[in-house]
Design an enzyme around this catalytic site. Structure first.
Site, PDB file in Angstrom:
ATOM      1  N   SER A 146       0.870  -1.275  -0.042  1.00  0.00           N
ATOM      2  CA  SER A 146      -0.133  -0.001  -0.043  1.00  0.00           C
ATOM      3  C   SER A 146       0.886   1.151   0.134  1.00  0.00           C
ATOM      4  CB  SER A 146      -0.774  -0.117   1.305  1.00  0.00           C
ATOM      5  OG  SER A 146      -1.710  -1.155   1.199  1.00  0.00           O
ATOM      6  N   SER A 153      -8.873   2.545  11.530  1.00  0.00           N
ATOM      7  CA  SER A 153     -10.397   2.135  11.448  1.00  0.00           C
ATOM      8  C   SER A 153     -10.709   3.197  10.224  1.00  0.00           C
ATOM      9  CB  SER A 153     -11.062   2.514  12.657  1.00  0.00           C
ATOM     10  OG  SER A 153     -12.553   1.966  12.473  1.00  0.00           O
ATOM     11  N   HIS A 186      -1.360  -7.616   0.057  1.00  0.00           N
ATOM     12  CA  HIS A 186      -1.888  -6.943   1.215  1.00  0.00           C
ATOM     13  C   HIS A 186      -1.664  -7.137   2.402  1.00  0.00           C
ATOM     14  CE1 HIS A 186      -4.800  -3.875   2.789  1.00  0.00           C
ATOM     15  NE2 HIS A 186      -4.894  -4.426   3.804  1.00  0.00           N
ATOM     16  N   HIS A 201      -3.061   2.153   7.588  1.00  0.00           N
ATOM     17  CA  HIS A 201      -2.332   0.972   7.466  1.00  0.00           C
ATOM     18  C   HIS A 201      -0.984   1.278   6.640  1.00  0.00           C
ATOM     19  CE1 HIS A 201      -5.377   0.679   4.335  1.00  0.00           C
ATOM     20  NE2 HIS A 201      -4.512   0.050   3.360  1.00  0.00           N
ATOM     21  N   GLU A 261     -24.274  10.742  11.728  1.00  0.00           N
ATOM     22  CA  GLU A 261     -23.800  10.670  13.235  1.00  0.00           C
ATOM     23  C   GLU A 261     -22.020  10.522  13.051  1.00  0.00           C
ATOM     24  OE1 GLU A 261     -26.437   9.224  12.495  1.00  0.00           O
ATOM     25  OE2 GLU A 261     -27.990  10.220  13.445  1.00  0.00           O
TER      26      GLU A 261
END
Lengths: 665, 665
Positions: B32, B129, B270, B69, B393
Site C-alpha cells: 500500500s 479504522s 495486502h 495502514h 452521526e
C-alpha cells in the site's frame, strides 16, 4: 383518470387517519405521512403482491419503511385492510381502526415506530434509527434469491435520511450483488426536522448520485398515482428480465411534506401532531383537497396475488466433530501442533456448519483472510452463501438482519474493533428479534503489532448490556427458560470455539463471538460440552479463584505454577459465556474462601463486573479483584509485549494474586 | 523532466525504507505504501507548507492518512526529514532512520497506525479504522476557518476504503460548509485485502460519485510527479479564489499497489511484509525501477513556508450562573415552575458557555429542536460556531475530533440512541486524545412515546469501559491526578446539568453527558458544586442506600415516602458521575448497614456494576441489588407508562426495597 382519482381518494383517507391517530396519541409525524399517502396507496392496495391475512408470508412482496417515523400511514392502511397483528401467530387478529387509535399506548401493538417483535408482523425489521432499511432489504432479497422466491422489496427512504452514508453502502451492495428485487424509493419532501434538507440531498443531486452508483433512476411526482404505478411497473419489468448487465431501478419521488393540508405544509411541522381544533382544521383541509381534485371514488384497487412459493431443498444435518473437520479441511497440522488461533477455528467451524445446514450464511467486510471466513469463501460447496460486504460494516450488520428476517442464519464477521461501527444496526436488529451471530476477531490487546486502532476492547461492555435483557410475554410475565437477550462468548481454545458455534447456530437469538489473533493451545476435545450460559471449572482451588476467558485463561495457567510454588492454591474457571450459570460459580468461589480474581483482555465492565454483580446479590462477603485493560494499548511485536504494557502479563497476575492473598514481595 | 525524476528518486527511496522497516517489524502494509510513494513525496517535500521542526504547528498544512495502514511511507519521509517526535513537546527529538526501524515495537513512538497521542505529533488523529479521515479533516478546516488560518488539509483515502458510507457523509459536509481547504485524494490502487476492489469503487465510478456530490474532479496518474503537482496546484488555486459558487477540488489518483517491484504487484500482497531474501529481491527490483526510469537525482525539492498565522481575538470569560442564564435567554418560566428537562438545560447552558468562551463549538445531527442545541443555533452572538451536520452521526463525531485537533472544544449532541452510530469514531477520537464533549439526549426509557428505536439504553455500558482507563507516562507510571479516560454524566436536574457542562468545558478530555426528554424538578441551585468524579448525598439513611442518577433520583425520592411509612430509613445518593469518588460512598453504605439498591434507566453494566465493582474490592460484606432495564421497552404515552413496563416504576422500587429489607407484602 379513474385510477388516479381512486388512489387519491384512498391517499386522503389514509392521511386523515394518520392525523387522527397521531392526534389521539398526542405525538407522531403526520406531515411525513402525508408525503407518502399516494405512494403507500399504490404500493399496498394495487402493486405489492401480499396477503393481509398473512402479512409475513415468505413469498409476499415486502415493504421496508426506512423512515420509520412515518409509520402511521402504514398503520392506517393496515387498519383499513384488516392486516393481522399480534405477537404469536396463533393469536393474530385483524387490525381495526380502533387498534390504530391506540397508537403508542403501552398495551398496544401499534408502536411509535415499526417493530415486528412488538406484534406487527407486516414489518421485517424495527426501523426508526435512520438509513438502515435499504441494507435490511438487501438481506431479505439475498435470502429470497437463495430460496428461489420471486418477491420484491420496496424501501421508502427520506431525503434527509439519505444523508446517512449507510444508504450509499447499501446502494453499492445492491449493485455488487445484482439485487434488482429491491426497489429504493426516495421520498423527497424537502424538509427535515430543523430546516430544509441540504442541497446535497435534493432530488436533483440524489438522481446524480444514484446514476453514478449505477441505477436507472425514475423521477416522478410522488403524488401522481399513474406516475407511481408506471415507475413501479418499470421496476417489475427490469427485475423480471433479470439481465445481469442491466442497471437496477431506483425511484426518486418528489413529494410535499404535509401534502393536502395547507396548515401543515412547509417547514416547522416535523413531528407535529395537531389536536383539537388544529386537527379539525387539517381534516377539513384534506376534505377540501379531495373535493377540489375530484377524488371521490373509493374501491376499485386490488392487491395482486403472490408468486407461488418454490419448493426448496434444505440440508439440516448434524455437524461433524471439530477434529473431523480439521482433517476434512486440510488442517491436520493443528492436531499435531496442539494449538490453533480461535479465528482460524472459526473458519474451519464455519465450513463444517455450512456443510451441515443450508440456511447458514457467512458475511465479511473485506477481512476474510484475517477473520477466518476465507475458508468458507474458498469452499465451493458452500460459498454461494458467502456474502462479501466490502469495507462497510453498517451495511453488513443490517444485511445480516435482513437475512435473518428471510429465515437464514447469518454469521457476520469482522475485526471486533470494526464491528463497533455497526452497533446501532446491531441494536436495531436485536430489537427486531433477529437471529444474528456476530463475530469479532482480533479481540483484545493480544492482537499486538497493528496497535489499538485494530483491537476489540470496548466490545464486551456494550454487548453485556443486552445480556441483562430477558423475554417477557404480553402480560409482562417472565418467559422462563427462554434464554438471555444476548450471549457474549470468548472461547479459550479452538474446540471450545467450534462447540460454541454449534450452540450459536442451534439457538434462535443474537450472539457475539470474540476470537483471537494469536494461537492458543488446545485445552479441550471433541467430547467436551459447552453451552450458552455455561462455564468450565478447569482447576479446583482452595485459596483463590481466578475467573478468566479467552487468552487470559492461558495467562492464568502460566501464572499458576509460580503461585503454587508460593503455596497459593489457585482454582481456575473458564468463564467463556456472559451471562453464566451463577450457582456453581458461587460454590467454586466459596471453596476458595470467597477470594476471586477476574482477568479479562478488554476495557472494564465485562466479565469482572458480571462476577461482582453476582456476588453482591448474594451478599456473602466475597472479595473480587479485577484485572482488565486500564491503559490504552499500543503496538508491540508480540502479544506478550502488549499484555505486559497494559498490565495483563503473567508477572502482573502473579503480583496481583500475591497482593490479594496478602503475600509481600 | 528534472522535477519528475527527482520526485521519482525520492519516492523510490521512501518505498525502500517502507519495506525495510516493515521487514524489520515483521508486519505492515508496504505494498500500500508503494502506491503512495510519489504522492507522499510531492506532498511532503514540495507542496505542503509545514515545518519538520514543529510538525503540529497550527498554521501548517496538514496530512490526514485516512488509510492508516499505509503509515510506513510517512514514517520514511519523517525519518528522512528529521521530523520531531515524542509525547511531550519539551522532550521532542528529530526522528531518525533508526527510529523508523523500531516500527511497531512496544517502546517505540513509531506505532503500527498513525496516532498523535503515542508521540507522533505530525498527525492530528489516530486512523486505522477506515473511512474517517475526510471527516476529521473537515473539522480541522472548520477550526482553521474560525481562526483565520489559511492552511489546507490533504486526505489520502484508499479506494477500498471509500466504500465506507462515512466518506460520502464527509463529502456532502464539505460541500454544505464550503470547506475547499480540504483536498480529498483517492488512492485507486485497485486491490483490497481479499480481492480486487469492487467496481463500485473503481476510479471511474468514484469520479462520477464525486461529481454528483459537487466536486471538480481531477483524474491523475498517481505515479506521475508533474500530474500530482499540477492537480495540487489546481486545488490551491480554487481554495485561494474562495468563490463560494465554485466546486471544491477532489483528486482521483490511479496508482499501482506494489508499484516499482514486480514481486509485490497485483492481488494477494495486502499486509505482506517481505523479509530476508524476499526483501532483498524487492529492494533490488526497486533499484532497477529507478535505473530504468532514470530516477537518479536527489535533492532539489523544497518545503514551502507556512502562511503567517493571523492574530485571533479569543473570549475566555467566567460563564454566568444558571439562573442568570435562564433569565438572560427568556426561560424565566422554568424558575417559576421549578422544573426543566435537562435537554433544555443543555440548550440554555450551551448558549451561556458559548458566550463565555469563543473556542466552544456546538454540533448537531438535524435534531437540534430535540436536543436543545437549537437555542445555540438561534443565538446570533454564537451561532457562527453552530455546525449542522445533518443526519450523519459518524461524520459528526469525526468532525468534532477534527475541531478538537484544531484547538476547539466541540459539544456534539444527538439522541443517545443515534450517537451509538458514531461509537467507532468516538473510540478513535479518544485514542487520539481528543477533547470531545458528547451529548446523548433522550436517554433511557423515560423518552416514552417514540419507542425503543429512539431510546439511549446501551450507551452507559459502552462509555463506562473508557472510565476504567488511566493516564500513564512513557515509563509506564500512573500519572496521579490526571483524571479518568472518560466521564459519563447523568444529571438529575437542570442546575446540575449546567454545572457539569462547566466542568466538562474546563477539563481537557472526553466526556459523555446524558440528558432527559421529560422535565425534572429542580433539586439544586446555583450554589451547588458538582465535579467530574463527584456524587451528592441527598438523604442520609440507616437501613438502605439507594444509589441512582438522572430521572431515577426522582423515582427514588417518590418511593422514599412509602418506604418511610414502612419504617425503612432510606438514604439516597445522586451518583451523577461515572467514575465516582469511592471512599465517601462506602461510608454512606456502611451507615446503611451495607445494604445498597442501585437504580438506573439503561441496560445493565452501568451505575450498578460500578458500585458492585467498588464494594467487591473492599470485601466488606455489602449487599447490592440492582434495578435496570431488563425488558426491551416499547412505546407508552408517558414516562411512567414505560417505566412501569420495564420495571422501574415507583411501585417496583418500593417492592424491591421491601424485598431487600426482608419485609413481606
Amino acid at each position: 383518470m379513474s385510477f388516479d382519482s381512486t388512489v387519491q381518494a384512498k391517499a386522503i383517507e389514509l392521511i386523515k387517519c394518520s392525523y387522527e391517530i397521531t392526534g389521539a396519541a398526542g405525538s407522531g409525524h403526520p406531515s411525513s405521512c402525508a408525503s407518502l399517502g399516494h405512494l403507500i396507496s399504490v404500493l399496498m392496495y394495487q402493486h405489492m403482491r401480499w396477503e393481509p391475512s398473512n402479512p409475513s408470508h415468505p413469498a409476499s412482496d415486502r415493504l421496508m419503511l426506512s423512515e420509520g417515523h412515518a409509520v402511521p400511514i402504514v398503520y392506517a392502511a393496515c387498519a383499513d385492510k384488516g392486516v393481522m397483528i399480534g405477537e404469536d401467530k396463533e393469536r393474530w387478529k385483524p387490525m381495526t381502526k380502533a387498534d390504530a387509535l391506540t397508537l403508542r399506548q403501552i398495551d398496544s401493538r401499534i408502536d411509535g415506530h415499526p417493530n415486528p417483535k412488538l406484534g406487527f408482523p407486516f414489518f421485517d425489521a424495527a426501523t426508526g434509527s435512520l438509513g438502515q432499511g435499504l441494507s435490511v432489504a438487501a438481506g431479505i432479497a439475498l435470502a429470497a434469491k437463495a430460496d428461489g422466491l420471486d418477491k420484491r422489496v420496496f424501501v421508502l427512504i427520506g431525503d434527509g435520511e439519505s444523508r446517512e452514508g449507510q444508504v450509499w453502502e447499501a446502494a453499492d451492495f445492491l449493485r455488487d450483488h445484482d439485487l434488482k428485487a429491491v426497489c429504493p424509493i426516495f421520498n423527497c419532501n424537502q424538509f427535515a426536522q430543523s430546516e430544509e434538507v441540504s442541497k446535497q440531498q435534493s432530488a436533483e443531486v440524489l438522481v446524480k448520485k444514484l446514476e453514478a452508483a449505477g441505477f436507472e433512476v425514475l423521477v416522478i411526482d410522488g403524488h401522481s398515482p399513474s406516475e407511481i404505478r408506471d415507475a413501479l411497473n418499470r421496476h417489475a419489468e427490469v427485475h423480471e428480465a433479470s439481465d445481469a448487465a442491466a442497471n437496477g431501478v431506483a425511484i426518486v419521488a418528489k413529494t410535499e411534506k404535509g401534502w393536502g393540508a395547507a396548515s401543515m405544509k412547509g417547514n416547522g411541522h416535523h413531528g407535529q401532531a395537531p389536536k383539537g381544533e388544529a386537527l379539525e382544521k387539517v381534516l377539513a383541509e384534506l376534505e377540501e383537497t379531495g373535493k377540489a381534485t375530484g377524488a371521490y371514488a373509493l374501491g376499485g384497487l386490488k392487491i395482486p396475488a403472490m408468486s407461488p412459493r418454490k419448493s426448496n431443498q434444505k440440508i439440516d444435518d448434524a455437524p461433524m466433530n471439530f477434529s473431523v473437520a480439521l482433517k476434512a479441511f486440510g488442517k491436520e497440522s493443528a492436531l499435531e501442533q496442539g494449538k490453533m488461533a480461535t479465528r482460524n477455528a472459526y473458519g474451519v467451524g464455519l465450513r463444517a456448519l455450512g456443510h451441515a445446514k443450508s440456511d447458514l450464511f457467512a458475511l465479511d467486510c473485506d477481512v476474510r483472510g484475517s477473520t477466518g471466513s476465507a475458508m468458507f469463501a474458498g469452499d465451493e460447496k458452500v460459498n454461494d452463501r458467502f456474502v462479501e460486504c466490502r469495507i462497510a460494516e453498517q451495511n453488513m450488520m443490517s444485511v445480516a438482519a435482513g437475512l435473518s428476517a428471510g429465515g437464514k442464519i447469518p454469521f457476520a464477521s469482522t475485526f471486533g474493533k470494526f464491528a463497533v461501527r455497526g452497533y446501532d444496526q446491531i441494536e436495531m436488529a436485536i430489537m427486531s428479534g433477529a437471529n444474528m451471530k456476530l463475530v469479532g476477531s482480533h479481540s483484545g490487546a493480544t492482537l499486538g503489532a497493528d496497535g489499538p486502532s485494530q483491537m476489540g476492547l470496548s466490545d464486551v461492555g456494550w454487548f453485556r448490556g443486552f445480556t441483562g435483557l430477558r423475554n417477557y410475554d404480553v402480560e409482562g410475565k417472565l418467559k422462563a427458560g427462554s434464554g438471555a437477550g444476548m450471549y457474549v462468548l470468548t472461547p479459550s481454545d479452538a474446540y471450545q470455539c467450534y462447540a460454541l458455534m454449534r450452540e450459536m447456530m442451534a439457538w434462535d437469538g443474537p450472539c457475539y463471538l470474540r476470537t483471537l489473533r494469536p494461537e492458543t493451545e488446545f485445552l479441550y476435545g471433541d467430547e467436551d460440552k459447552f453451552t450458552l450460559g455455561g462455564h468450565e471449572l478447569l482447576i479446583e482451588g482452595k485459596d483463590l479463584l481466578i475467573a478468566a476467558n479467552g487468552y487470559m485463561v492461558h495467562q492464568a495457567n502460566k501464572a499458576i505454577e509460580e503461585l503454587d510454588d508460593l503455596g497459593i492454591d489457585v482454582g481456575v474457571v473458564d468463564l467463556y459465556s456472559l451471562p453464566f450459570e451463577s450457582e456453581a460459580l458461587l460454590d467454586y468461589a466459596n471453596d476458595c474462601g470467597g477470594n476471586i480474581l477476574t482477568i479479562e483482555d478488554n476495557y472494564c465492565g465485562g466479565l469482572g463486573s458480571a462476577v461482582t454483580d453476582l456476588v453482591c446479590q448474594d451478599g456473602g462477603g466475597f472479595t473480587v479483584n479485577q484485572m482488565y485493560v486500564k491503559r490504552m494499548p499500543k503496538s508491540g511485536l508480540s502479544a506478550d509485549n502488549v499484555l505486559n504494557y497494559v498490565g495483563l502479563g503473567v508477572d502482573d497476575i502473579v503480583r496481583e494474586a500475591k497482593e490479594v492473598m496478602g503475600i509481600e514481595d
